[in-house]
Design a protein around this motif. Structure first.
Motif, PDB file in Angstrom:
ATOM      1  N   GLY A 117       0.824  -1.216   0.000  1.00 28.94           N
ATOM      2  CA  GLY A 117       0.000   0.000   0.000  1.00 28.94           C
ATOM      3  C   GLY A 117       0.845   1.247   0.000  1.00 28.94           C
ATOM      4  N   GLY A 118       0.137   2.322   0.064  1.00 30.99           N
ATOM      5  CA  GLY A 118       0.823   3.619   0.095  1.00 30.99           C
ATOM      6  C   GLY A 118       1.103   4.182  -1.263  1.00 30.99           C
ATOM      7  N   PHE A 119       0.582   3.593  -2.285  1.00 30.22           N
ATOM      8  CA  PHE A 119       0.814   4.138  -3.623  1.00 30.22           C
ATOM      9  C   PHE A 119       0.007   5.429  -3.803  1.00 30.22           C
ATOM     10  CE2 PHE A 119       1.537  -0.451  -4.049  1.00 30.22           C
ATOM     11  CZ  PHE A 119       2.788  -0.463  -4.618  1.00 30.22           C
ATOM     12  N   SER A 120       0.525   6.243  -4.626  1.00 28.47           N
ATOM     13  CA  SER A 120      -0.222   7.465  -4.946  1.00 28.47           C
ATOM     14  C   SER A 120      -1.516   7.101  -5.658  1.00 28.47           C
ATOM     15  CB  SER A 120       0.631   8.394  -5.822  1.00 28.47           C
ATOM     16  OG  SER A 120       1.784   8.795  -5.105  1.00 28.47           O
ATOM     17  N   HIS A 121      -1.409   6.131  -6.486  1.00 30.49           N
ATOM     18  CA  HIS A 121      -2.636   5.603  -7.119  1.00 30.49           C
ATOM     19  C   HIS A 121      -2.284   4.289  -7.768  1.00 30.49           C
ATOM     20  CE1 HIS A 121      -6.794   6.170  -8.446  1.00 30.49           C
ATOM     21  NE2 HIS A 121      -6.431   5.514  -9.557  1.00 30.49           N
ATOM     22  N   VAL A 122      -3.260   3.412  -7.737  1.00 29.83           N
ATOM     23  CA  VAL A 122      -3.108   2.106  -8.376  1.00 29.83           C
ATOM     24  C   VAL A 122      -4.065   2.071  -9.550  1.00 29.83           C
ATOM     25  CG1 VAL A 122      -3.328  -0.385  -8.093  1.00 29.83           C
ATOM     26  CG2 VAL A 122      -2.409   1.024  -6.228  1.00 29.83           C
ATOM     27  N   PHE A 123      -3.491   1.864 -10.726  1.00 31.21           N
ATOM     28  CA  PHE A 123      -4.299   1.766 -11.936  1.00 31.21           C
ATOM     29  C   PHE A 123      -4.496   0.290 -12.244  1.00 31.21           C
ATOM     30  CE2 PHE A 123      -1.899   5.739 -12.208  1.00 31.21           C
ATOM     31  CZ  PHE A 123      -2.923   6.656 -12.345  1.00 31.21           C
ATOM     32  N   SER A 124      -5.688  -0.078 -12.291  1.00 28.06           N
ATOM     33  CA  SER A 124      -6.005  -1.471 -12.578  1.00 28.06           C
ATOM     34  C   SER A 124      -5.763  -1.762 -14.054  1.00 28.06           C
ATOM     35  CB  SER A 124      -7.461  -1.791 -12.200  1.00 28.06           C
ATOM     36  OG  SER A 124      -8.337  -0.973 -12.936  1.00 28.06           O
ATOM     37  N   SER A 125      -5.941  -3.027 -14.402  1.00 33.43           N
ATOM     38  CA  SER A 125      -5.657  -3.448 -15.768  1.00 33.43           C
ATOM     39  C   SER A 125      -6.616  -2.832 -16.779  1.00 33.43           C
ATOM     40  CB  SER A 125      -5.725  -4.974 -15.860  1.00 33.43           C
ATOM     41  OG  SER A 125      -7.017  -5.442 -15.442  1.00 33.43           O
ATOM     42  N   ASP A 126      -7.748  -2.437 -16.322  1.00 36.27           N
ATOM     43  CA  ASP A 126      -8.709  -1.836 -17.242  1.00 36.27           C
ATOM     44  C   ASP A 126      -8.623  -0.322 -17.302  1.00 36.27           C
ATOM     45  OD1 ASP A 126      -9.500  -1.469 -14.698  1.00 36.27           O
ATOM     46  OD2 ASP A 126     -11.611  -2.034 -15.017  1.00 36.27           O
ATOM     47  N   SER A 127      -7.624   0.214 -16.701  1.00 40.00           N
ATOM     48  CA  SER A 127      -7.468   1.673 -16.761  1.00 40.00           C
ATOM     49  C   SER A 127      -6.970   2.082 -18.134  1.00 40.00           C
ATOM     50  CB  SER A 127      -6.472   2.154 -15.694  1.00 40.00           C
ATOM     51  OG  SER A 127      -6.947   1.860 -14.408  1.00 40.00           O
ATOM     52  N   SER A 128      -7.520   3.136 -18.604  1.00 38.06           N
ATOM     53  CA  SER A 128      -7.137   3.659 -19.906  1.00 38.06           C
ATOM     54  C   SER A 128      -5.950   4.597 -19.792  1.00 38.06           C
ATOM     55  CB  SER A 128      -8.323   4.387 -20.550  1.00 38.06           C
ATOM     56  OG  SER A 128      -8.653   5.520 -19.756  1.00 38.06           O
ATOM     57  N   GLN A 129      -5.389   4.894 -20.945  1.00 39.32           N
ATOM     58  CA  GLN A 129      -4.265   5.844 -20.964  1.00 39.32           C
ATOM     59  C   GLN A 129      -4.703   7.224 -20.479  1.00 39.32           C
ATOM     60  OE1 GLN A 129      -1.448   4.319 -21.326  1.00 39.32           O
ATOM     61  NE2 GLN A 129      -0.827   4.390 -23.514  1.00 39.32           N
ATOM     62  N   PHE A 130      -5.888   7.576 -20.873  1.00 41.61           N
ATOM     63  CA  PHE A 130      -6.344   8.912 -20.489  1.00 41.61           C
ATOM     64  C   PHE A 130      -6.521   9.033 -18.969  1.00 41.61           C
ATOM     65  CE2 PHE A 130      -9.685  12.116 -19.817  1.00 41.61           C
ATOM     66  CZ  PHE A 130      -9.096  13.202 -20.448  1.00 41.61           C
TER      67      PHE A 130
END
Ligand SMILES: Nc1ncnc2c1ncn2[C@@H]1O[C@H](COP(=O)(O)OP(=O)(O)OP(=O)(O)O)[C@@H](O)[C@H]1O
Length: 922
Positions: free
Chosen positions: A144-157
């Motif tokens: 934990g502690g990430f600024s943000h976690v982008f899942s696999s379905d997150s887009s480039q935008f």
């Protein structure tokens, strides 16, 4: 009762040693009413130039290193492909990227499960593969502690909006930033950074953002940025080399932390920028590996720089030289998995070593921040990448990391290694970050640039840039003339240099950066000066208020002074015996006397207490008192006039002779003209006043007779308490009770030789022995200037002729205190005045000291330290009486009493003259 009770003791008592002395606030100055004028705020807009960056120099404190995590979608395992340098660059069809090459060995994933589960936006859970459960190596780890976690379905935008856009905003605002993509091979670093034409990555989106938002942001029709892209790769795994990926740039070099020969291509629109990015990706070294068909084999660094634009020769005021750096690192590879051999293996070792050094630098920074005793290791020297990123890796500049991870179970080790390696970096803090708006000139501006106009030679480009700098300095620097001369000299010097000279942007930004630094310094300096001026302004206002209050105090004191001086002048004007005697000519004075006279009896006690002058005259209608006083003026050789003289001890001058004394003297002359020394019968008490003028050899004897009876004559007292003025104040207390008695009051004044300045006035009071109940209380105190001899003893007969004892000089040195004659103990000298007054005030004080004025302050002091006075010795205030107090005591009614007496004396004089005339004729 409550009001009398003392306030409760405070809990905290502050004892202050040696408190500073402060002037007591004048009464006129009321701090409550004193309100300082409002001081305007610091005029930033007026003082500072508009191009000065107004944003804070540093970010909020304790900002940690931002680490984002992006999990790519599951996909089939990549095939191993041969190295395709420069042939499979972006914008390649992304579909084809992962298409296995012909003949490639396809390895299907045996396990379609995932090892990474996204818990929330800031944490993930890493689970071991199911196959490992059999070996009891079951372990789940949460990161934990990430600024943000982008899942696999997150887009480039979405990634851009969350992660990259803030950096771009800061870049446009003049703040440099850096983003590095870190992860195992095939995890999607390149995809995230560059993306595809259909799904652009962070760099294309950032450029779009920059150029789309640049114009409305800066309100400029166009703006030019500069972009440079270069890679760090190894040649056969031995040496590190740098290649410029833009234009026809070839290999470049690095010295220390600076890259030499790197060209910065100006970009003015997003299409041009995308073209340059495609060109760079084509040139980047990639190879097919078992994990990625187009695996990046180098570290790619993209710099987007802000520089002074060239729009119609107008300098962009928002130009700040910020740099946005984006790094696509090569993916770590495990040899077992990639199966690299030969050159690929060397490349893999180089990549892993570089990433290891990169990680060591960050770990060293973290340990150094945790424990300052641990030195910051110089791991950065081990690779070009870390040397180039030295400032970031040492915590001097702020950076962000995007971790790309593969969620497949077969990727567990790579993902686990990544998370375990990079997650501690979140604790890195940026407490000593350099101002982001300070351009790191050594890093990004030490290369030549490529202008959009390819026809321009490097020398022309340099000259053009120098002109831009010159234009920039024209507006920002007041000393532009000197700088223009310097630039002109530099331009002329450039003409002699080789066309490939690298002297280009360095001189430009060397002049720009100091200018910005000077702006910042001047801003801080101006604020400090402004605060100081505000403080001085406040002090000035307070001082002005004090001055005003002091002026008012001075005016008040002057007013009081003039009032006192006016009273003093009036006092002196009415103080002379001549003016007291000038009753006939002074109607106002007579009127005042007549007005006050009825109140004499009533005010006797008051007069006695206030002015030490007591006069009580009880007179019946039938009593006749004839007082003849003749005074001889001293030093009047040719005059026969006699005057009541008064001399002061200081100058021994004769007092002025007024009309009143003239009248008296005339009567005395008339008396003396008869050449008769009137020796009255012994049967009658005689009070005679005789004045003898030696030069005229005249003797005057005036007798006052009362023929009706020879009863008791009572003269209670003629007290004289004045030391200098034996004049209008009358300085004596006379109480005469005349009731069917015959009183003869003789006063003899004798003037000594005027040439010898010896003057004497003798007043003798005698009481006839053969008369019943005649009592005369002698004058107790006699002025020191006047020699007054008083004979009040019953044995002493009235002797019109002055005795030798009665004659003394009026000189100060020859003065004989008449109190000796009346038995008053004068052995004790009067105490010296405690206060030193001005001469006029001293004179007035002496004049008034003759009154029986009691000093209240002495009473309050008690007997301690003071001599006890005898019963007959009047308590006299000598020096402790203040001038104001004396003036208050010496009130006008004192003179009115004296005037009343003088009026009575005039009446008696008239009667005496009448009787004398009758006596002569008879
Ligand atoms: N988020 C994603 N969505 C769709 N495809 C992705 C994503 N991330 C990665 N890929 C695909 O996975 C493949 C590998 O991605 P990429 O080349 O970016 O990995 P990499 O980390 O750069 O590998 P390397 O370090 O070897 O260069 C690419 O074909 C890319 O299209």
């Amino acid at each position: 009762m409550d009001s009398n009770t003392s306030p409760p003791c405070p809990d905290i008592i502050t004892v202050r040693r040696n408190p500073p002395r402060k002037a007591r606030a004048t009464p006129q100055m009321t701090p409550k009413s004193f309100v300082l004028p409002e001081i305007s705020v610091f005029p930033n807009d007026d003082v500072l130039p508009p191009q000065t960056p107004q944003k804070p120099l540093t970010s909020p404190e304790n900002e940690n290193l931002k680490i984002f995590l992006r999990i790519r979608p599951l996909s089939s395992s990549p095939i191993q492909a041969p190295r395709m340098r420069g042939k499979s660059a972006w914008p390649q069809n992304p579909v084809k990227k992962n298409v296995p090459a012909a003949g490639a060995k396809i390895s299907k994933s045996k396990n379609s499960g995932t090892c990474v589960t996204v818990n929330d936006s800031q944490s993930v859970t890493l689970s071991t593969p199911v196959s490992w459960h059999e070996s009891k190596r079951i372990k789940s780890e949460t990161y934990g502690g990430f600024s943000h976690v982008f899942s696999s379905d997150s887009s480039q935008f979405q990634v851009y909006e969350r992660m990259m856009k803030p950096l771009v905003e800061e870049f446009l605002g003049g703040k440099s930033g850096m983003l590095a993509a870190l992860g195992p091979s095939g995890s999607g670093k390149t995809h995230t950074v560059f993306g595809t034409p259909r799904d652009p990555g962070m760099v294309p989106l950032a450029l779009r953002h920059i150029f789309e938002d640049a114009e409305p942001h800066f309100k400029q029709p166009s703006r030019t940025f500069y972009m440079s892209i270069f890679e760090i790769c190894s040649e056969r795994g031995k040496a590190e080399k740098l290649f410029d990926l833009l234009s026809d740039g070839g290999e470049i070099s690095m010295q220390q932390s600076s890259v030499k020969g790197l060209k910065e291509v100006p970009i003015s629109n997003k299409e041009q920028a995308e073209s340059l990015i495609a060109q760079a990706t084509l040139k980047r070294a990639t190879s097919m590996t078992n994990t990625n068909s187009q695996s990046s084999r180098s570290q790619c660094i993209i710099n987007i720089c802000d520089a002074p634009p060239k729009y119609k020769g107008v300098v962009n005021p928002k130009s700040n030289g910020a740099v946005l750096t984006i790094i696509d690192l090569a993916g770590a590879e495990r040899e077992k998995r990639t199966g690299n051999q030969g050159a690929r293996l060397h490349e893999s070792n180089f990549i892993n070593n570089t990433l290891m050094v990169f990680g060591l630098c960050l770990r060293s920074l973290l340990e150094h921040q945790k424990n300052r005793k641990k030195p910051l290791q110089k791991h950065f020297q081990s690779s070009m990448l870390t040397r180039y990123l030295r400032d970031y890796l040492e915590g001097k500049k702020r950076m962000s990391l995007i971790l790309t991870a593969k969620p497949g179970e077969e990727d567990y080790l790579d993902t686990s290694y990544l998370l375990r390696q990079a997650s501690p970096y979140m604790q890195i803090k940026y407490n000593e970050v350099e101002p982001s708006n300070i351009v790191p000139k050594k890093r990004h501006y030490q290369g030549s640039s490529i202008m959009d106009d390819s026809k321009l030679s490097p020398l022309s480009e340099n000259l053009k840039r120098m002109r831009l700098v010159s234009e920039h300095t024209k507006q920002n620097d007041k000393n532009s003339a000197e700088e223009r001369e310097n630039i002109a000299e530099a331009s002329s010097a450039l003409g002699k240099l080789d066309a490939n000279s690298s002297v280009s942007l360095k001189s430009e930004f060397d002049s720009q950066v100091p200018s910005e630094r000077s702006h910042i310094i001047m801003q801080n300096f101006a604020k400090v000066i402004w605060n100081v001026l505000k403080q001085y302004n406040s002090k000035l206002k307070v001082a002005e208020m004090e001055i005003e209050s002091l002026k008012e105090s001075i005016v008040n004191e002057k007013t009081k002074y003039w009032e006192i001086e006016t009273q003093l002048n009036d006092f002196k004007a009415n103080c002379t015996c001549c003016k007291v005697g000038n009753i006939k000519n002074d109607a106002e004075y007579c009127s005042s006397v007549s007005l006050v006279q009825p109140h004499i009896s009533e005010q006797q006690e008051t007069f006695h207490s206030e002015s030490s002058f007591l006069a009580r005259v009880d007179q019946s209608d039938e009593d006749e008192l004839v007082l003849s006083t003749s005074c001889t003026q001293l030093c009047s050789e040719n005059s026969d006039r006699e005057a009541f003289s008064l001399t002061k001890p200081e100058n021994h001058s004769a007092s002025e002779v007024d009309d009143g004394s003239k009248i008296l003297s005339e009567s005395s002359d008339a008396q003396s003209s008869s050449d008769g020394r009137l020796d009255h019968s012994d049967e009658r008490p005689t009070l005679g006043t005789s004045c003898t003028q030696p030069d005229a050899n005249m003797k005057l004897s005036t007798s006052l007779l009362k023929a009706e009876d020879h009863n008791t004559l009572e003269v209670e007292a003629v007290r004289k308490r004045s030391s200098e003025s034996f004049d209008a104040r009358s300085l004596s207390e006379v109480s005469l009770d005349l009731s069917d008695e015959e009183l003869t009051l003789g006063a003899s004044c004798r003037q000594l030789d005027c040439e010898k300045s010896d003057r004497e006035v003798s007043i003798s009071l005698s009481k006839a022995e053969d008369h019943n109940a005649s009592e005369i209380e002698a004058v107790r105190k006699i002025p020191s200037e006047l020699f007054v001899s008083s004979s009040s003893t019953e044995d002493d007969k009235l002797d019109p002729l002055p005795s030798p004892k009665d004659v003394s000089s009026t000189k100060t040195d020859n003065l004989v205190d008449p109190r000796d004659k009346i038995g008053v103990d004068i052995s004790r000298k009067p105490p010296k005045p405690k206060r030193t007054l001005m001469p006029s005030s001293s004179m007035l004080s002496r004049d008034l000291s003759t009154f029986d004025l009691y000093d209240e302050s002495e009473k309050l002091k008690g007997n301690r330290g003071t001599r006890k006075l005898s019963a007959h010795e009047p308590q006299r205030s000598n020096g402790s009486l203040s001038l104001l107090h004396l003036l208050q005591c010496a009130d006008l009614p004192l003179w009115n009493v004296s005037s009343a007496l003088q009026l009575q004396l005039a009446n008696y004089r008239y009667k005496v003259s009448f009787l004398l005339v009758n006596h002569v004729f008879l």
